[in-house]
Design a protein around this motif. Structure first.
Motif, PDB file in Angstrom:
ATOM      1  N   LEU A 140       0.776  -1.058   0.081  1.00 50.67           N
ATOM      2  CA  LEU A 140      -0.030  -0.137   0.193  1.00 50.67           C
ATOM      3  C   LEU A 140       0.808   1.166   0.096  1.00 50.67           C
ATOM      4  O   LEU A 140       0.577   2.278  -0.704  1.00 50.67           O
ATOM      5  CB  LEU A 140      -0.956   0.013   1.169  1.00 50.67           C
ATOM      6  N   ALA A 141       2.030   1.055   0.704  1.00 49.68           N
ATOM      7  CA  ALA A 141       2.719   2.238   0.685  1.00 49.68           C
ATOM      8  C   ALA A 141       3.344   2.654  -0.748  1.00 49.68           C
ATOM      9  O   ALA A 141       3.738   3.720  -0.912  1.00 49.68           O
ATOM     10  CB  ALA A 141       3.835   2.269   1.686  1.00 49.68           C
ATOM     11  N   LYS A 142       3.899   1.649  -1.756  1.00 46.44           N
ATOM     12  CA  LYS A 142       4.410   1.690  -2.809  1.00 46.44           C
ATOM     13  C   LYS A 142       3.243   2.036  -3.872  1.00 46.44           C
ATOM     14  O   LYS A 142       3.734   2.296  -5.173  1.00 46.44           O
ATOM     15  CB  LYS A 142       5.033   0.437  -3.127  1.00 46.44           C
ATOM     16  N   VAL A 143       2.096   2.071  -3.477  1.00 47.23           N
ATOM     17  CA  VAL A 143       1.005   2.254  -4.602  1.00 47.23           C
ATOM     18  C   VAL A 143       0.262   3.446  -4.292  1.00 47.23           C
ATOM     19  O   VAL A 143      -0.043   3.977  -3.282  1.00 47.23           O
ATOM     20  CB  VAL A 143       0.117   1.165  -4.810  1.00 47.23           C
ATOM     21  N   LYS A 144      -0.216   4.369  -5.559  1.00 45.22           N
ATOM     22  CA  LYS A 144      -0.727   5.557  -5.642  1.00 45.22           C
ATOM     23  C   LYS A 144      -2.035   5.359  -4.878  1.00 45.22           C
ATOM     24  O   LYS A 144      -2.776   4.258  -5.060  1.00 45.22           O
ATOM     25  CB  LYS A 144      -0.912   6.215  -6.688  1.00 45.22           C
ATOM     26  N   ALA A 145      -2.729   6.301  -3.987  1.00 42.75           N
ATOM     27  CA  ALA A 145      -3.880   6.447  -3.452  1.00 42.75           C
ATOM     28  C   ALA A 145      -4.816   7.356  -4.353  1.00 42.75           C
ATOM     29  O   ALA A 145      -4.234   8.247  -4.725  1.00 42.75           O
ATOM     30  CB  ALA A 145      -3.671   6.930  -1.898  1.00 42.75           C
ATOM     31  N   PRO A 146      -6.124   7.177  -4.560  1.00 41.50           N
ATOM     32  CA  PRO A 146      -6.773   5.911  -3.987  1.00 41.50           C
ATOM     33  C   PRO A 146      -6.224   4.564  -4.658  1.00 41.50           C
ATOM     34  O   PRO A 146      -5.850   4.529  -5.890  1.00 41.50           O
ATOM     35  CB  PRO A 146      -8.083   6.190  -4.197  1.00 41.50           C
ATOM     36  N   HIS A 147      -5.912   3.434  -3.857  1.00 44.99           N
ATOM     37  CA  HIS A 147      -5.345   2.221  -4.408  1.00 44.99           C
ATOM     38  C   HIS A 147      -6.219   1.455  -5.298  1.00 44.99           C
ATOM     39  O   HIS A 147      -7.287   1.213  -5.129  1.00 44.99           O
ATOM     40  CB  HIS A 147      -4.832   1.342  -3.209  1.00 44.99           C
ATOM     41  N   LEU A 148      -5.681   1.091  -6.204  1.00 43.31           N
ATOM     42  CA  LEU A 148      -6.172  -0.329  -7.275  1.00 43.31           C
ATOM     43  C   LEU A 148      -5.445  -1.410  -7.054  1.00 43.31           C
ATOM     44  O   LEU A 148      -4.088  -1.494  -7.508  1.00 43.31           O
ATOM     45  CB  LEU A 148      -5.978   0.386  -8.732  1.00 43.31           C
ATOM     46  N   ILE A 149      -6.009  -2.308  -6.575  1.00 43.34           N
ATOM     47  CA  ILE A 149      -5.154  -3.590  -5.998  1.00 43.34           C
ATOM     48  C   ILE A 149      -5.889  -4.638  -6.792  1.00 43.34           C
ATOM     49  O   ILE A 149      -7.148  -4.781  -6.596  1.00 43.34           O
ATOM     50  CB  ILE A 149      -5.227  -3.877  -4.409  1.00 43.34           C
ATOM     51  N   ILE A 150      -5.089  -5.499  -7.292  1.00 44.21           N
ATOM     52  CA  ILE A 150      -5.646  -6.582  -8.442  1.00 44.21           C
ATOM     53  C   ILE A 150      -5.200  -7.851  -7.816  1.00 44.21           C
ATOM     54  O   ILE A 150      -3.966  -8.160  -7.374  1.00 44.21           O
ATOM     55  CB  ILE A 150      -5.111  -6.554  -9.817  1.00 44.21           C
TER      56      ILE A 150
END
Length: 512
Positions: free
Chosen positions: A75-85
């Motif tokens: 989560l820290a490495k992905v832009k917010a709002p997060h898109l998680i697949i």
């Protein structure tokens, strides 16, 4: 700082997950991947390095694929709002990952996309369970390993806001077709994705609808594969043809209306030689077929909805019967069948033409069954399914991709309220033209004792569908006789029910 963050978080770097990640990277998305099995992450990075010629960082730019060691780090490495697949096994693992992401700090406006083969009802339940905690979205993926890497068929469903964020991503990585011809545009070059053409990804509808459509896709796939196998069986056992000769027939069929991925790969399998024995590979493969459940789910759903899909069910039964190898071996020594007379070579071409038409007509009926099932399920669930759009996204990327699907899309474009595919003028005309050969092929197989359950059940479905008066009138009389279930009359309003005070038939007295 934001520019150094990844666009997408991805959990699960198995075969499908790894290839989807590389597909995303090819299309310009920076991905941060996590997997409990760190060896998978190493394999991912090694393949990415090979495919980018070892240059993971060029000109000081961040690498296109990164890995991490925890959900918190992801989560820290992905832009917010997060898109998680997610690309994890269906069932409990999906909930386990969602809960761990919530513990790691996932927010209510973050999107989690399940791309596994989940049962559609489970997706509906999950969306309700996580409402207000995260946005749970689903996308069914078809196309196998190669499709995931270079362009799958995608069936997304869920929150419309989530789709507005995911749409450009899915359109980028999906398989593409030429708008004019409906033919796939394929290129299997890492780093050089297909960008032209129509993407095989369209919003299906509310949560669960995408996985339901994929489930029916797989049911059709079961039947299509089974019918090809039945044609092979007839050519092998009745026509006495070698695998290589049958492969040549399939390649010829692949130039016409039967053109499809499944016909193509069947020819490849039949023309392959086993390296150990130098025999045709198909002859050393055990005739015991596996299944992962989606065909079974389709058959069960058809029974629950009350929609006849006999050819799909027969394909599931055929796999089940194949697993009873020991019992079949015993039965083969005990049970008698007809003597199969060798076919004269002059008759072979005619028999092959009959099989071609049988496969074509039965295929039309299988798709009619599948689309009818989706229509009835949509009515029951309140979904508004675009059947022309569904046919279009199956034209490339997925296992049942075929030129045939363009005709299905055209049929639903002509009539958006089409009740059943068999009522479309084009398909009705095709069966009218070719049904003679279909009937002869099924009859010949039956006379020779060769099982063709999918081809023959499709023919029975067609004949039942076109019969105005079925013998269900007698059946209703039977039900009323033994259970007072009542019946309707042809000369009175259907909603009025009637019952007869039946007298028990006289039973013969059997002496001892």
């Amino acid at each position: 700082m934001t520019d150094s963050l990844c666009d997408i978080g991805f959990i699960g770097a198995g075969v499908m997950g790894k290839n989807l990640i590389l597909n995303l990277a090819d299309n310009g998305y920076r991905v941060c991947a996590f997997d409990l099995d760190h060896s998978r992450l190493n394999t991912l990075l090694e393949q990415d390095a090979r495919e980018t010629q070892g240059e993971r960082e060029r000109g000081g730019r961040p690498s296109r694929v990164e890995t991490c060691n925890s959900y918190t780090e992801l989560l820290a490495k992905v832009k917010a709002p997060h898109l998680i697949i997610l690309s994890v096994p269906a069932g409990a693992p999906v909930d386990d990952v969602c809960n761990k992401l919530l513990d790691a700090g996932l927010k209510a406006d973050d999107i989690v996309v399940d791309t596994g083969n989940s049962l559609w009802t489970h997706s509906v339940e999950r969306a309700k369970r996580y409402e207000g905690k995260l946005i749970f979205f689903t996308t069914a993926v078809s196309g196998g390993e190669v499709g995931a890497r270079f362009g799958p068929s995608l069936m997304p469903s869920g929150d419309p806001y989530a789709w507005s964020r995911i749409e450009p991503v899915w359109h980028a990585i999906a398989a593409k077709v030429d708008a004019a011809s409906g033919q796939p545009i394929e290129r299997f070059e890492p780093g050089n994705p297909v960008k032209e053409g129509e993407p095989c990804a369209t919003y299906i509808g509310p949560i669960g609808s995408g996985h339901y459509v994929k489930m029916v896709h797989n049911g059709i796939e079961y039947a299509d594969m089974q019918m090809i196998c039945e044609a092979y069986h007839v050519m092998r056992s009745s026509l006495g043809m070698a695998p290589a000769d049958i492969a040549a027939v399939f390649r010829e069929w692949n130039r016409g209306p039967l053109n499809s991925y499944l016909i193509d790969i069947s020819a490849e399998v039949l023309s392959t030689t086993d390296a150990d024995t130098e025999q045709p590979l198909v002859d050393v493969i055990l005739d015991r077929a596996g299944q992962k459940g989606t065909g079974l789910w389709t058959a069960v759903s058809s029974l629950e909805v009350g929609c006849p899909a006999p050819s799909i069910a027969e394909a599931v039964y055929a796999r089940a019967l194949s697993t009873r190898k020991v019992l079949r071996t015993r039965a083969a020594q005990k049970l008698q069948g007809p003597a199969v007379a060798p076919m004269e070579p002059a008759r072979r071409a005619e028999a092959i033409a009959q099989l071609h038409d049988a496969l074509y007509c039965a295929k039309i009926c299988v798709y009619a069954q599948g689309f009818d099932l989706m229509k009835l399920a949509a009515r029951e669930q309140g979904w508004q399914l675009d059947f022309a759009g569904i046919a279009r996204i199956w034209r490339a990327g997925c296992i049942i991709r075929a030129v045939f699907l363009q005709s299905i899309s055209d049929a639903y474009e002509r009539d958006t309220r089409l009740s059943n595919l068999l009522l479309d003028d084009f398909f009705a005309g095709q069966i009218a033209e070719h049904q003679g050969n279909w009937r002869r092929a099924v009859a010949d197989a039956t006379i020779n004792g060769i099982p063709v359950p999918a081809l023959s059940s499709a023919l029975s479905y067609y004949d039942a569908f076109r019969t105005e008066s079925l013998p269900a009138n007698l059946l209703q009389g039977q039900r009323d006789f033994f259970g007072a279930h009542t019946f309707s009359r042809v000369d009175r309003p259907e909603q009025q029910k009637y019952h007869v005070e039946w007298s028990e038939p006289e039973r013969p007295v059997v002496g001892i």
